[in-house]
Design a protein around this motif. Structure first.
Motif, PDB file in Angstrom:
ATOM      1  N   GLU A 121     -46.587  70.340  43.732  1.00  0.00           N
ATOM      2  CA  GLU A 121     -45.597  69.858  44.078  1.00  0.00           C
ATOM      3  C   GLU A 121     -43.885  70.014  43.855  1.00  0.00           C
ATOM      4  OE1 GLU A 121     -47.255  65.943  42.908  1.00  0.00           O
ATOM      5  OE2 GLU A 121     -47.310  67.584  42.156  1.00  0.00           O
ATOM      6  N   GLU A 122     -43.056  70.571  43.123  1.00  0.00           N
ATOM      7  CA  GLU A 122     -42.690  70.858  42.751  1.00  0.00           C
ATOM      8  C   GLU A 122     -41.431  72.242  43.069  1.00  0.00           C
ATOM      9  OE1 GLU A 122     -41.250  69.707  38.922  1.00  0.00           O
ATOM     10  OE2 GLU A 122     -41.198  67.381  39.272  1.00  0.00           O
ATOM     11  N   LEU A 123     -42.733  72.578  43.495  1.00  0.00           N
ATOM     12  CA  LEU A 123     -42.552  75.063  44.163  1.00  0.00           C
ATOM     13  C   LEU A 123     -41.468  74.933  44.995  1.00  0.00           C
ATOM     14  CD1 LEU A 123     -43.867  77.159  43.817  1.00  0.00           C
ATOM     15  CD2 LEU A 123     -44.604  76.780  46.043  1.00  0.00           C
ATOM     16  N   LYS A 124     -40.116  75.474  44.611  1.00  0.00           N
ATOM     17  CA  LYS A 124     -39.235  75.616  45.686  1.00  0.00           C
ATOM     18  C   LYS A 124     -38.660  76.946  46.438  1.00  0.00           C
ATOM     19  CE  LYS A 124     -37.822  71.272  43.645  1.00  0.00           C
ATOM     20  NZ  LYS A 124     -37.835  70.428  44.399  1.00  0.00           N
ATOM     21  N   TRP A 125     -37.944  77.048  47.581  1.00  0.00           N
ATOM     22  CA  TRP A 125     -38.015  78.416  47.992  1.00  0.00           C
ATOM     23  C   TRP A 125     -37.779  79.672  47.003  1.00  0.00           C
ATOM     24  CZ3 TRP A 125     -40.179  79.041  52.268  1.00  0.00           C
ATOM     25  CH2 TRP A 125     -40.126  77.832  52.855  1.00  0.00           C
ATOM     26  N   ASP A 148     -30.084  70.815  57.680  1.00  0.00           N
ATOM     27  CA  ASP A 148     -30.031  71.225  56.479  1.00  0.00           C
ATOM     28  C   ASP A 148     -31.120  72.671  56.059  1.00  0.00           C
ATOM     29  OD1 ASP A 148     -30.477  70.560  53.872  1.00  0.00           O
ATOM     30  OD2 ASP A 148     -30.497  68.487  54.241  1.00  0.00           O
ATOM     31  N   LEU A 149     -30.085  73.386  55.115  1.00  0.00           N
ATOM     32  CA  LEU A 149     -31.565  74.213  55.007  1.00  0.00           C
ATOM     33  C   LEU A 149     -32.498  73.667  54.245  1.00  0.00           C
ATOM     34  CD1 LEU A 149     -29.200  77.474  55.486  1.00  0.00           C
ATOM     35  CD2 LEU A 149     -31.344  76.254  56.474  1.00  0.00           C
ATOM     36  N   SER A 150     -32.218  72.784  53.011  1.00  0.00           N
ATOM     37  CA  SER A 150     -32.868  72.544  51.888  1.00  0.00           C
ATOM     38  C   SER A 150     -33.955  71.909  52.802  1.00  0.00           C
ATOM     39  CB  SER A 150     -32.052  71.184  50.935  1.00  0.00           C
ATOM     40  OG  SER A 150     -31.928  69.913  52.044  1.00  0.00           O
ATOM     41  N   GLU A 151     -33.928  71.130  53.992  1.00  0.00           N
ATOM     42  CA  GLU A 151     -35.332  71.116  54.379  1.00  0.00           C
ATOM     43  C   GLU A 151     -36.142  72.054  55.594  1.00  0.00           C
ATOM     44  OE1 GLU A 151     -36.416  67.409  55.037  1.00  0.00           O
ATOM     45  OE2 GLU A 151     -36.124  67.143  52.743  1.00  0.00           O
ATOM     46  N   ALA A 152     -35.256  72.405  55.936  1.00  0.00           N
ATOM     47  CA  ALA A 152     -35.637  73.951  56.489  1.00  0.00           C
ATOM     48  C   ALA A 152     -35.731  74.802  55.970  1.00  0.00           C
ATOM     49  CB  ALA A 152     -34.697  74.510  57.912  1.00  0.00           C
ATOM     50  N   GLY A 153     -35.232  75.408  54.814  1.00  0.00           N
ATOM     51  CA  GLY A 153     -35.708  76.586  54.226  1.00  0.00           C
ATOM     52  C   GLY A 153     -34.908  77.475  54.185  1.00  0.00           C
ATOM     53  N   PRO A 154     -34.454  78.804  53.867  1.00  0.00           N
ATOM     54  CA  PRO A 154     -33.764  79.418  53.791  1.00  0.00           C
ATOM     55  C   PRO A 154     -34.429  80.749  54.258  1.00  0.00           C
ATOM     56  CG  PRO A 154     -34.586  80.039  51.745  1.00  0.00           C
ATOM     57  CD  PRO A 154     -35.007  78.579  51.901  1.00  0.00           C
ATOM     58  N   ARG A 155     -35.506  80.623  54.555  1.00  0.00           N
ATOM     59  CA  ARG A 155     -36.203  81.635  55.628  1.00  0.00           C
ATOM     60  C   ARG A 155     -35.160  81.823  57.008  1.00  0.00           C
ATOM     61  NH1 ARG A 155     -37.024  85.224  56.197  1.00  0.00           N
ATOM     62  NH2 ARG A 155     -38.635  86.024  56.770  1.00  0.00           N
ATOM     63  N   ILE A 156     -35.192  81.095  57.619  1.00  0.00           N
ATOM     64  CA  ILE A 156     -34.933  80.548  58.768  1.00  0.00           C
ATOM     65  C   ILE A 156     -33.707  81.122  59.465  1.00  0.00           C
ATOM     66  CG2 ILE A 156     -36.180  78.912  59.873  1.00  0.00           C
ATOM     67  CD1 ILE A 156     -33.967  76.728  60.185  1.00  0.00           C
ATOM     68  N   ALA A 157     -32.256  80.795  57.878  1.00  0.00           N
ATOM     69  CA  ALA A 157     -31.137  81.067  58.342  1.00  0.00           C
ATOM     70  C   ALA A 157     -30.685  82.570  58.775  1.00  0.00           C
ATOM     71  CB  ALA A 157     -30.470  81.190  56.835  1.00  0.00           C
ATOM     72  N   LEU A 197     -45.000  74.213  51.413  1.00  0.00           N
ATOM     73  CA  LEU A 197     -43.062  74.948  51.123  1.00  0.00           C
ATOM     74  C   LEU A 197     -43.167  75.030  52.813  1.00  0.00           C
ATOM     75  CD1 LEU A 197     -40.820  74.674  49.520  1.00  0.00           C
ATOM     76  CD2 LEU A 197     -41.800  76.809  49.089  1.00  0.00           C
ATOM     77  N   TYR A 198     -44.263  75.513  53.469  1.00  0.00           N
ATOM     78  CA  TYR A 198     -44.158  76.708  54.562  1.00  0.00           C
ATOM     79  C   TYR A 198     -44.143  75.045  55.361  1.00  0.00           C
ATOM     80  CZ  TYR A 198     -42.826  81.441  53.774  1.00  0.00           C
ATOM     81  OH  TYR A 198     -41.673  82.300  54.303  1.00  0.00           O
ATOM     82  N   ASN A 199     -44.830  74.039  55.844  1.00  0.00           N
ATOM     83  CA  ASN A 199     -45.352  73.346  56.242  1.00  0.00           C
ATOM     84  C   ASN A 199     -43.978  72.066  56.550  1.00  0.00           C
ATOM     85  OD1 ASN A 199     -47.095  71.946  58.261  1.00  0.00           O
ATOM     86  ND2 ASN A 199     -47.309  70.147  56.728  1.00  0.00           N
ATOM     87  N   LYS A 200     -43.494  72.600  55.851  1.00  0.00           N
ATOM     88  CA  LYS A 200     -42.005  71.395  55.835  1.00  0.00           C
ATOM     89  C   LYS A 200     -40.959  71.824  56.738  1.00  0.00           C
ATOM     90  CE  LYS A 200     -39.039  68.931  52.598  1.00  0.00           C
ATOM     91  NZ  LYS A 200     -38.358  68.969  50.842  1.00  0.00           N
ATOM     92  N   ILE A 213     -41.349  74.177  58.408  1.00  0.00           N
ATOM     93  CA  ILE A 213     -42.332  74.540  59.936  1.00  0.00           C
ATOM     94  C   ILE A 213     -42.148  72.932  60.883  1.00  0.00           C
ATOM     95  CG2 ILE A 213     -44.553  74.424  61.700  1.00  0.00           C
ATOM     96  CD1 ILE A 213     -45.540  76.414  59.534  1.00  0.00           C
ATOM     97  N   GLN A 214     -42.532  72.002  60.229  1.00  0.00           N
ATOM     98  CA  GLN A 214     -41.971  70.344  60.594  1.00  0.00           C
ATOM     99  C   GLN A 214     -40.869  69.893  61.251  1.00  0.00           C
ATOM    100  OE1 GLN A 214     -45.056  69.562  62.356  1.00  0.00           O
ATOM    101  NE2 GLN A 214     -46.586  70.690  61.343  1.00  0.00           N
ATOM    102  N   TYR A 215     -39.915  70.603  60.238  1.00  0.00           N
ATOM    103  CA  TYR A 215     -38.530  70.633  60.255  1.00  0.00           C
ATOM    104  C   TYR A 215     -37.605  70.890  61.547  1.00  0.00           C
ATOM    105  CZ  TYR A 215     -33.193  70.027  59.036  1.00  0.00           C
ATOM    106  OH  TYR A 215     -32.449  69.583  59.043  1.00  0.00           O
ATOM    107  N   SER A 216     -38.102  72.180  61.292  1.00  0.00           N
ATOM    108  CA  SER A 216     -37.736  73.212  62.189  1.00  0.00           C
ATOM    109  C   SER A 216     -38.001  72.923  63.421  1.00  0.00           C
ATOM    110  CB  SER A 216     -38.095  74.961  62.581  1.00  0.00           C
ATOM    111  OG  SER A 216     -37.120  75.571  61.003  1.00  0.00           O
ATOM    112  N   LEU A 217     -39.765  71.727  64.161  1.00  0.00           N
ATOM    113  CA  LEU A 217     -40.149  72.147  65.282  1.00  0.00           C
ATOM    114  C   LEU A 217     -39.590  70.852  65.911  1.00  0.00           C
ATOM    115  CD1 LEU A 217     -44.286  72.515  64.592  1.00  0.00           C
ATOM    116  CD2 LEU A 217     -43.091  73.140  66.856  1.00  0.00           C
ATOM    117  N   LYS A 218     -38.797  70.073  64.517  1.00  0.00           N
ATOM    118  CA  LYS A 218     -38.074  68.653  65.373  1.00  0.00           C
ATOM    119  C   LYS A 218     -36.935  68.269  65.713  1.00  0.00           C
ATOM    120  CE  LYS A 218     -40.146  64.864  62.418  1.00  0.00           C
ATOM    121  NZ  LYS A 218     -40.164  64.767  61.242  1.00  0.00           N
TER     122      LYS A 218
END
Length: 286
Positions: free
Chosen positions: A24-28, A78-87, A58-61, A63-68
């Motif tokens: 579960e420690e997998l990072k972007w 917060d890109l630590s939550e959203a992930g760098p892909r959406i940047a 990692l991707y589900n996190k 997706i759910q953050y982005s949907l909100k």
């Protein structure tokens, strides 16, 4: 099929990402493209079920953050939550969600969210698209085709035809197209070819809709979605899958499930895994 450029992390390469000790420690940065290696660090096709589950988490996190945060500028997230892909986007839209689901591995949801984006943009030019000059209608068609959703696609083509004609009308004489296609083709050969291709693909979609079904999800993706389902039977299927494939960290997550039956089953499966590990250790002793 339209050739659209999508960044897909699941591209095949000879390099296999070795997951850290705690899944579960997998990072972007663990799944990003490596300039040094000239390939992605994570290779879906050559990864085990534990690694795939960590990737999907990692991707589900994201997706759910982005949907909100639909409609919000990327700079406010917060890109630590959203992930760098959406940047790569200016703000979060249904196109963003479509991209994330595509990389997650659910082409059906990717198509559905691209259709929602088309609806939100009323099918015309979409200023919020990553490619501002693109036509969202074409993106919907491409996503439906990739997902094998020909029934939905054949229905969508009726609206897509209207949008295609509006698109062609921006720089050509569509009255001439309907009256004298040969002359139209002489004046706008590329647009004429685009129109012919569109009509050919529409007829093709109608035929395929009679026999083709949407592409099934890969087992790892399907069970990950079942894990977060509201239906108890689907969650239990996912737990059985994770036990079979020894994905311990997902079973541990289920211990806190609101459904006591699910939580108890997760506990049972974890105990089974521990017993199995003990037996394997005993069998290896000289």
């Amino acid at each position: 099929m339209l050739n659209l450029c999508f960044f897909v992390l699941m591209a095949v390469s000879p390099f296999v990402f070795i997951l850290s000790a705690v899944a579960e420690e997998l990072k972007w940065e663990d799944v990003a493209y490596s300039q040094e290696l000239e390939r992605n660090k994570f290779v879906w096709a050559e990864s085990n079920e534990v690694q795939k589950a960590a990737y999907l988490e990692l991707y589900n996190k994201s997706i759910q953050y982005s949907l909100k945060n639909i409609g919000k500028p990327i700079k406010e997230l917060d890109l630590s939550e959203a992930g760098p892909r959406i940047a790569i986007y200016h703000k979060v839209t249904f196109e963003t969600i479509s991209m994330l689901y595509r990389e997650y591995g659910d082409l059906r949801k990717a198509a559905e969210y691209m259709f929602q984006f088309w609806g939100a943009s009323q099918g015309g030019l979409a200023p919020d698209m990553l490619n501002a000059d693109a036509n969202p209608t074409d993106y919907v068609i491409s996503n439906y085709e990739d997902a094998g959703m020909y029934k939905e696609l054949s229905v969508f083509y009726s609206d897509a035809y209207k949008e295609k004609m509006k698109w062609l009308a921006l720089g050509t004489d569509i009255k001439l197209l309907k009256i004298d296609f040969k002359k139209y083709k002489q004046n706008w050969p590329e647009k004429a070819e685009e129109y012919q291709s569109f009509m050919h693909n529409w007829r093709r979609a109608k035929q395929l809709a009679k026999t083709k079904k949407p592409k099934p999800l890969e087992p790892a993706v399907q069970n990950h979605e079942w894990f977060y389902s509201d239906r108890q039977e689907e969650v239990l299927k996912a737990l059985e899958y994770y036990q079979k494939n020894k994905v311990q960290f997902m079973l541990e997550k289920a211990l806190a499930h609101k459904d006591p039956i699910v939580a108890e089953k997760a506990k049972e499966y974890l105990e089974n895994l521990k017993k199995g590990e003990t037996n394997e250790t005993e069998n290896k002793k000289p």
